[in-house]
Design a protein around this motif. Structure first.
Motif, PDB file in Angstrom:
ATOM      1  N   PHE A 109      66.035  39.342  55.654  1.00 48.94           N
ATOM      2  CA  PHE A 109      64.797  39.183  54.896  1.00 48.94           C
ATOM      3  C   PHE A 109      65.078  39.152  53.394  1.00 48.94           C
ATOM      4  O   PHE A 109      64.432  38.415  52.644  1.00 48.94           O
ATOM      5  N   SER A 110      66.056  39.942  52.951  1.00 48.61           N
ATOM      6  CA  SER A 110      66.359  40.002  51.517  1.00 48.61           C
ATOM      7  C   SER A 110      66.868  38.677  50.985  1.00 48.61           C
ATOM      8  O   SER A 110      66.780  38.410  49.775  1.00 48.61           O
ATOM      9  N   LEU A 111      67.408  37.825  51.860  1.00 48.82           N
ATOM     10  CA  LEU A 111      67.969  36.542  51.436  1.00 48.82           C
ATOM     11  C   LEU A 111      66.897  35.478  51.258  1.00 48.82           C
ATOM     12  O   LEU A 111      67.179  34.396  50.744  1.00 48.82           O
ATOM     13  N   ARG A 112      65.663  35.776  51.673  1.00 49.26           N
ATOM     14  CA  ARG A 112      64.565  34.846  51.447  1.00 49.26           C
ATOM     15  C   ARG A 112      64.129  34.886  49.980  1.00 49.26           C
ATOM     16  O   ARG A 112      64.484  35.788  49.232  1.00 49.26           O
ATOM     17  N   ASP A 113      63.334  33.910  49.574  1.00 50.59           N
ATOM     18  CA  ASP A 113      62.791  33.919  48.210  1.00 50.59           C
ATOM     19  C   ASP A 113      61.993  35.196  47.992  1.00 50.59           C
ATOM     20  O   ASP A 113      61.086  35.515  48.776  1.00 50.59           O
ATOM     21  N   ASP A 114      62.324  35.930  46.951  1.00 52.47           N
ATOM     22  CA  ASP A 114      61.650  37.181  46.590  1.00 52.47           C
ATOM     23  C   ASP A 114      61.763  38.264  47.666  1.00 52.47           C
ATOM     24  O   ASP A 114      61.098  39.299  47.580  1.00 52.47           O
ATOM     25  N   GLY A 115      62.601  38.036  48.694  1.00 47.85           N
ATOM     26  CA  GLY A 115      62.714  39.008  49.775  1.00 47.85           C
ATOM     27  C   GLY A 115      63.208  40.365  49.307  1.00 47.85           C
ATOM     28  O   GLY A 115      62.662  41.406  49.683  1.00 47.85           O
ATOM     29  N   LEU A 116      64.247  40.364  48.467  1.00 43.68           N
ATOM     30  CA  LEU A 116      64.789  41.625  47.976  1.00 43.68           C
ATOM     31  C   LEU A 116      63.757  42.369  47.147  1.00 43.68           C
ATOM     32  O   LEU A 116      63.594  43.588  47.290  1.00 43.68           O
ATOM     33  N   GLU A 117      63.048  41.656  46.298  1.00 41.98           N
ATOM     34  CA  GLU A 117      62.036  42.298  45.456  1.00 41.98           C
ATOM     35  C   GLU A 117      60.929  42.908  46.303  1.00 41.98           C
ATOM     36  O   GLU A 117      60.440  44.004  46.009  1.00 41.98           O
ATOM     37  N   VAL A 118      60.548  42.231  47.379  1.00 39.11           N
ATOM     38  CA  VAL A 118      59.521  42.756  48.281  1.00 39.11           C
ATOM     39  C   VAL A 118      60.015  44.051  48.934  1.00 39.11           C
ATOM     40  O   VAL A 118      59.301  45.059  48.966  1.00 39.11           O
ATOM     41  N   LEU A 119      61.242  44.043  49.451  1.00 37.23           N
ATOM     42  CA  LEU A 119      61.807  45.235  50.092  1.00 37.23           C
ATOM     43  C   LEU A 119      61.926  46.386  49.098  1.00 37.23           C
ATOM     44  O   LEU A 119      61.630  47.545  49.428  1.00 37.23           O
ATOM     45  N   HIS A 120      62.381  46.066  47.887  1.00 39.98           N
ATOM     46  CA  HIS A 120      62.546  47.090  46.848  1.00 39.98           C
ATOM     47  C   HIS A 120      61.199  47.679  46.454  1.00 39.98           C
ATOM     48  O   HIS A 120      61.048  48.910  46.383  1.00 39.98           O
ATOM     49  N   ARG A 121      60.226  46.825  46.212  1.00 43.57           N
ATOM     50  CA  ARG A 121      58.928  47.301  45.726  1.00 43.57           C
ATOM     51  C   ARG A 121      58.223  48.157  46.769  1.00 43.57           C
ATOM     52  O   ARG A 121      57.638  49.197  46.454  1.00 43.57           O
ATOM     53  N   ILE A 122      58.308  47.744  48.034  1.00 43.97           N
ATOM     54  CA  ILE A 122      57.589  48.474  49.075  1.00 43.97           C
ATOM     55  C   ILE A 122      58.189  49.860  49.275  1.00 43.97           C
ATOM     56  O   ILE A 122      57.469  50.834  49.551  1.00 43.97           O
ATOM     57  N   ILE A 123      59.519  49.985  49.084  1.00 42.36           N
ATOM     58  CA  ILE A 123      60.144  51.293  49.277  1.00 42.36           C
ATOM     59  C   ILE A 123      59.881  52.205  48.088  1.00 42.36           C
ATOM     60  O   ILE A 123      59.606  53.399  48.248  1.00 42.36           O
ATOM     61  N   VAL A 124      59.935  51.662  46.875  1.00 46.42           N
ATOM     62  CA  VAL A 124      59.665  52.471  45.686  1.00 46.42           C
ATOM     63  C   VAL A 124      58.212  52.944  45.684  1.00 46.42           C
ATOM     64  O   VAL A 124      57.922  54.114  45.370  1.00 46.42           O
ATOM     65  N   ASP A 125      57.288  52.067  46.060  1.00 49.72           N
ATOM     66  CA  ASP A 125      55.870  52.455  46.104  1.00 49.72           C
ATOM     67  C   ASP A 125      55.640  53.577  47.101  1.00 49.72           C
ATOM     68  O   ASP A 125      54.877  54.521  46.834  1.00 49.72           O
ATOM     69  N   GLU A 126      56.295  53.503  48.257  1.00 49.93           N
ATOM     70  CA  GLU A 126      56.110  54.542  49.273  1.00 49.93           C
ATOM     71  C   GLU A 126      56.741  55.856  48.837  1.00 49.93           C
ATOM     72  O   GLU A 126      56.179  56.930  49.064  1.00 49.93           O
ATOM     73  N   ILE A 127      57.899  55.783  48.194  1.00 49.43           N
ATOM     74  CA  ILE A 127      58.527  56.997  47.668  1.00 49.43           C
ATOM     75  C   ILE A 127      57.594  57.670  46.663  1.00 49.43           C
ATOM     76  O   ILE A 127      57.420  58.898  46.684  1.00 49.43           O
ATOM     77  N   ASN A 128      56.984  56.885  45.788  1.00 47.88           N
ATOM     78  CA  ASN A 128      56.081  57.455  44.781  1.00 47.88           C
ATOM     79  C   ASN A 128      54.851  58.085  45.417  1.00 47.88           C
ATOM     80  O   ASN A 128      54.359  59.123  44.962  1.00 47.88           O
ATOM     81  N   ARG A 129      54.354  57.473  46.494  1.00 45.25           N
ATOM     82  CA  ARG A 129      53.218  58.090  47.195  1.00 45.25           C
ATOM     83  C   ARG A 129      53.636  59.426  47.802  1.00 45.25           C
ATOM     84  O   ARG A 129      52.856  60.391  47.806  1.00 45.25           O
ATOM     85  N   MET A 130      54.845  59.499  48.321  1.00 42.60           N
ATOM     86  CA  MET A 130      55.353  60.749  48.893  1.00 42.60           C
ATOM     87  C   MET A 130      55.496  61.820  47.813  1.00 42.60           C
ATOM     88  O   MET A 130      55.149  62.985  48.024  1.00 42.60           O
ATOM     89  N   ILE A 131      56.018  61.425  46.655  1.00 36.89           N
ATOM     90  CA  ILE A 131      56.166  62.377  45.541  1.00 36.89           C
ATOM     91  C   ILE A 131      54.800  62.880  45.097  1.00 36.89           C
ATOM     92  O   ILE A 131      54.594  64.097  44.909  1.00 36.89           O
ATOM     93  N   ASP A 132      53.854  61.966  44.928  1.00 35.23           N
ATOM     94  CA  ASP A 132      52.518  62.353  44.470  1.00 35.23           C
ATOM     95  C   ASP A 132      51.847  63.291  45.466  1.00 35.23           C
ATOM     96  O   ASP A 132      51.164  64.249  45.077  1.00 35.23           O
ATOM     97  N   GLU A 133      52.036  63.021  46.757  1.00 34.52           N
ATOM     98  CA  GLU A 133      51.445  63.881  47.785  1.00 34.52           C
ATOM     99  C   GLU A 133      52.069  65.277  47.746  1.00 34.52           C
ATOM    100  O   GLU A 133      51.355  66.287  47.792  1.00 34.52           O
ATOM    101  N   ALA A 134      53.386  65.334  47.644  1.00 35.65           N
ATOM    102  CA  ALA A 134      54.082  66.633  47.598  1.00 35.65           C
ATOM    103  C   ALA A 134      53.654  67.423  46.367  1.00 35.65           C
ATOM    104  O   ALA A 134      53.433  68.636  46.440  1.00 35.65           O
ATOM    105  N   ALA A 135      53.530  66.738  45.225  1.00 36.51           N
ATOM    106  CA  ALA A 135      53.132  67.417  43.988  1.00 36.51           C
ATOM    107  C   ALA A 135      51.710  67.959  44.097  1.00 36.51           C
ATOM    108  O   ALA A 135      51.421  69.088  43.681  1.00 36.51           O
ATOM    109  N   LYS A 136      50.837  67.171  44.692  1.00 35.53           N
ATOM    110  CA  LYS A 136      49.439  67.592  44.827  1.00 35.53           C
ATOM    111  C   LYS A 136      49.308  68.801  45.749  1.00 35.53           C
ATOM    112  O   LYS A 136      48.621  69.779  45.428  1.00 35.53           O
ATOM    113  N   VAL A 137      49.982  68.746  46.885  1.00 34.34           N
ATOM    114  CA  VAL A 137      49.884  69.827  47.862  1.00 34.34           C
ATOM    115  C   VAL A 137      50.495  71.120  47.322  1.00 34.34           C
ATOM    116  O   VAL A 137      49.968  72.212  47.536  1.00 34.34           O
ATOM    117  N   SER A 138      51.604  71.012  46.600  1.00 30.42           N
ATOM    118  CA  SER A 138      52.304  72.200  46.114  1.00 30.42           C
ATOM    119  C   SER A 138      51.831  72.672  44.747  1.00 30.42           C
ATOM    120  O   SER A 138      52.230  73.748  44.287  1.00 30.42           O
TER     121      SER A 138
END
Length: 594
Positions: free
Chosen positions: A232-261
């Protein structure tokens, strides 16, 4: 082209998409989490949804994979195109309980974190000596002016001589904060798995875990293994899509952990990530082209350190992102973490480490040197490509045994049976092998004298083992499922055999065998031995070691001395490619048998 309205039940989320869109396009627009295990290839049949209103005619792929269910409106989200207003039912996955391994307990660790805080009191800058704030702080700290970046002084630009807190990273100023914040000092350890991601917030003062957040890797919709992600990464913009989706999810996890704690994100100063080669390079937005072809060399070696601002991670902008080093090929930072956590690199005797996952890694050695390899076990151990396979969540069969001529099982959460997770799959196949339902080649035995023969049914011109035959829609195991398991366990076993041979050691001389990862921690060890995944090691030498990838990131947060260990591991470890060995195919074939 006109738009059509799609309503998703039971959430009652409504979206509009162009007529002719695939159902998965509407799901993605809705923001509802949904998995595509085979990456929209239409080969796994696990993205089934029920179209209550507006069902289009099923295509041949849907008829093949869903069978009679298409008559009740079931369609594949990756295949079916909707052309009119529709109402679609999606199973509510969010409410499921996931039984995920976080980390091993960190006992007796050296408390020497890389992040430290110090409260300072500096006199006011006066007209008689109108120096810059940068110079003033540097002079008070006794460091060169180049050590104090002007960017870390933005929050104290109106400095008036009040107490301030300086944050240090390995002795260098990282941030300056107003007032006394010395009691708020946190880091994050992160295991970036192909299938599952685990985040743990770590108190850097007490060196203890505070809270963990677990999420499926959202890249699963592009494929359930690293080869699919590379493609998938070899497709047009594939790497950027994979990168963005993982960074966005990591940030949601961080925000959730910060809020709960109740923690402020800007009081998190270090983020340590460990994962396989592909996952780490995607996180860093590094191209995967070289991993798609011989000689499968990675772009990075590492370790890599960059600012949180550059990485786009929601901690203090001046915070440090540390990514564990890649050892070579597909042997990534999680393998370095396995070695670090278990201490194989310091051992006198020969030790073996096995991380059982989608991308299995195996290491063998001691303080004198380590050999490592990766083996494409595939996702079967985590429920992938198994007809009723699932991750360790509510309703998954996690334990199975035979007692007084009957099969008994235990599901996660005690709920009704929905499918098998990895440990349950191992147990069930072990029971079927002992009872004679399957032979040593893994074939179902129609004329078996087993007390479970009545549970063997003919379905779609093939045998399946039905766990609850009294139910019309019972969970069952197919011949294909057994073949998937055989291929996965053979990949692990053949890797072990070749590494032992390459190391020139006798299996009986291996003093410890560490099993890492969720399956390695929860699986019945006698069953995996009996099924041939492991050689005949004495059980007392086999040590379930937990999530060593996550544990290594937490150890690193707490002990700055481990930088030396990581450098030592890089120097001592040699990675080999299993497919280069002529005996690999023969060993793999032999390992398919039970």
């Amino acid at each position: 082209m006109k738009n059509i309205r799609v309503i998703f039940e039971p959430e009652k989320i409504q979206v509009e998409v162009p007529s002719g869109s695939k159902i998965i396009s509407a799901i993605e627009k809705s923001g509802i989490y949904f998995e595509l295990p085979c990456g929209e290839k239409g080969i796994c049949g696990k993205c089934g949804v029920k179209v209550i209103e507006g069902a289009p005619p099923p295509n041949e792929t849907e008829k093949k994979l869903l069978g009679e269910k298409v008559k009740d409106g079931w369609r594949l989200a990756c295949q079916s195109r909707i052309n009119r207003d529709s109402t679609i039912f999606l199973e509510n996955r969010a409410a499921s309980y996931h039984k995920i391994l976080t980390s091993k307990t960190l006992h007796g660790i050296l408390r020497k974190p890389q992040i430290k805080k110090k409260l300072i009191n500096v006199e006011k800058i006066t007209l008689e000596n109108p120096v810059s704030l940068q110079e003033h702080i540097a002079r008070h700290l006794g460091v060169g002016i180049e050590k104090v970046s002007p960017f870390i002084l933005k929050d104290v630009v109106d400095y008036n001589g009040a107490a301030e807190t300086v944050v240090f990273h390995n002795g260098d100023p990282l941030a300056v904060e107003k007032g006394d914040t010395t009691s708020h000092c946190y880091g994050i350890g992160f295991d970036l798995g192909t299938t599952t991601m685990v985040l743990t917030v770590f108190d850097l003062i007490e060196c203890k875990e505070l809270i963990s957040v677990v999420r499926p890797n959202p890249q699963i919709k592009f494929g359930d293994d690293i080869i699919s992600r590379i493609d998938f990464s070899l497709r047009d913009d594939g790497l950027e899509v994979l990168h963005r989706i993982i960074v966005d999810e990591i940030n949601r996890m961080i925000d959730e952990a910060a809020k709960v704690s109740g923690i402020e994100n800007h009081h998190i100063y270090q983020f340590v990530l460990s994962g396989n080669t592909v996952m780490e390079q995607i996180f860093l937005n590094l191209p995967l082209n070289s991993l798609s072809k011989i000689p499968f060399n990675p772009l990075m070696k590492g370790p890599v350190e960059i600012s949180a601002f550059r990485a786009g991670i929601h901690i203090n902008p001046e915070g440090i992102i540390f990514v564990f080093p890649v050892l070579g090929g597909f042997v990534g930072g999680d393998t370095a973490g396995l070695i670090l956590t278990t201490g194989i690199h310091k051992s006198e005797g020969i030790q073996l480490g096995i991380d059982i996952g989608t991308n299995g890694e195996i290491v063998i050695g001691n303080k004198n040197g380590i050999i490592a390899a990766s083996t494409a076990a595939g996702p079967a151990f985590e429920g992938g490509r198994i007809t009723f396979g699932m991750r360790a969540q509510t309703g998954a069969l996690e334990r199975c045994w035979c007692e007084e001529g009957e099969i008994h099982w235990q599901t996660i959460g005690g709920n009704s049976l929905k499918g098998f997770c990895g440990s349950g799959l191992v147990d069930l196949i072990a029971v079927l092998r002992r009872s004679g339902i399957i032979d040593e080649a893994g074939r179902f035995q129609e004329n078996s004298d087993s007390v479970f023969s009545h549970m063997l049914k003919n379905k779609n011109n093939g045998f399946v083992f039905v766990l609850e035959p009294e139910k019309n829609n019972s969970v069952y195991l197919t011949q294909k499922d057994i073949r998937e398991f055989q291929a996965a366990k053979a990949a692990i076993r053949s890797g072990i055999e070749i590494l032992i041979k390459k190391a020139g050691v006798d299996p009986k001389d291996i003093e410890k065998i560490y099993l890492a990862g969720a399956l390695g921690n929860f699986v019945n060890i006698e069953n995996i031995k009996n099924l041939g995944m492991l050689p005949g090691f004495p059980t007392e030498r086999i040590i379930p070691s937990g999530n060593t990838s996550l544990a290594s990131s937490l150890l690193f947060l707490c002990n700055s001395e481990l930088r030396k260990d990581i450098a030592e591991i890089i120097k001592k470890t040699r990675v080999i490619e299993l497919s280069l060995y002529p005996e690999f195919q023969e060993v793999f074939t032999d390992s398919l048998f039970f």
